[in-house]
Scaffold this active site. Sequence first.
Site, PDB file in Angstrom:
ATOM      1  N   HIS A 174       7.544 -31.391 -32.352  1.00  0.00           N
ATOM      2  CA  HIS A 174       8.248 -32.545 -33.051  1.00  0.00           C
ATOM      3  C   HIS A 174       8.039 -32.540 -34.773  1.00  0.00           C
ATOM      4  CE1 HIS A 174       8.585 -33.968 -28.831  1.00  0.00           C
ATOM      5  NE2 HIS A 174       9.281 -34.880 -29.428  1.00  0.00           N
ATOM      6  N   ARG A 194       8.014 -39.777 -32.447  1.00  0.00           N
ATOM      7  CA  ARG A 194       7.984 -39.218 -33.744  1.00  0.00           C
ATOM      8  C   ARG A 194       9.571 -38.541 -33.731  1.00  0.00           C
ATOM      9  NH1 ARG A 194       4.417 -34.438 -36.608  1.00  0.00           N
ATOM     10  NH2 ARG A 194       5.788 -34.034 -38.497  1.00  0.00           N
ATOM     11  N   ALA A 216      11.928 -43.679 -27.755  1.00  0.00           N
ATOM     12  CA  ALA A 216      11.621 -42.323 -27.810  1.00  0.00           C
ATOM     13  C   ALA A 216      12.201 -41.653 -29.103  1.00  0.00           C
ATOM     14  CB  ALA A 216      12.494 -41.763 -26.548  1.00  0.00           C
ATOM     15  N   HIS A 217      11.788 -40.443 -29.115  1.00  0.00           N
ATOM     16  CA  HIS A 217      12.105 -39.485 -30.541  1.00  0.00           C
ATOM     17  C   HIS A 217      13.513 -39.522 -30.913  1.00  0.00           C
ATOM     18  CE1 HIS A 217      11.915 -36.023 -27.303  1.00  0.00           C
ATOM     19  NE2 HIS A 217      13.252 -36.585 -27.455  1.00  0.00           N
ATOM     20  N   GLY A 218      13.754 -39.635 -32.014  1.00  0.00           N
ATOM     21  CA  GLY A 218      15.048 -39.379 -32.579  1.00  0.00           C
ATOM     22  C   GLY A 218      15.636 -40.843 -32.487  1.00  0.00           C
TER      23      GLY A 218
END
Length: 290
Positions: A174, A194, A216-218
């Site tokens: 990430h 992240r 969650a990521h993004g």
Amino acid sequence: MITHDDLRRATDIEAAEPFEVAGLDMAGTDPGRSILSFIDDARFLPEAAANPALRVLLVATPLETDARAVLHDVVIVVTDDPRWAFYSLHNQVALTSTLETEPSVIADSASIHPTAFVDPIGVEIGANVIIEANATVLRSARIGANAVIRAGAVIGTSGFEHKRTSRGVLSVVHDGETVIGEGSEIGSLTVVGRGFSRRHTRLGADCRIDCNVMIAHGSQLGERVFVAAGAVLAGSTAVGDDVWVGPNATLIDRVRVGAGARIGIGSVVFREVSAGDQVLGNPARVVARS
């Protein structure tokens, strides 16, 4: 920029001709910059052919002829496992581009509990931020002024992104930021992932995130978004301003929710929700419109 030399260093694969692209992305995505992508299934060739951003494509050996037939201005790189090659290249680029060395910057007026952990490298914490007991703030997190991170919350952890390849399971690095807007509050035991593949995770100003939430990521949230306990926002979801997400609701990856929408308790959102709509159920259906 990413070049054929980067590909060779990451995978030992030699491209048939030199190339230079601005980034890595999925074959059907046009981010407005030149990209390298991969395909291991013929179903995705039409999307690749329609993408003006695609400059380099890693393709599985059986797809070489079909790919060359429809992708005339794209550098074709043939490999036995394009998925492995793509994410191995991503990992190398991510690792070399995220080697932060600057010490964390914490405003004098911030209040951090002695049992909280703040990474000594690459964190920014604004004025009057409160970080409670046993909270964790990891590298590349940016927390705006007057935000509150409740006990046991985790900000900036690597997300669940692992790929099955012919060479084993490959965990994906990430490389984005985690940005918490001014005045936002993150509840106890909530996790904010992240950013991933250069798509930062962002929460706008004055958001309220309850306990035991997974963002969650993004994922990118607008301002004044309220998310109740137990909700899950999967990777790269996009949520507009003033949205309400009810307890135990789930938004699948990449779903879009318009401003002012309401997601009812326990709903599972598979499709875009228009601004102002209220949805409920599994799968979520519109029960009222603004």
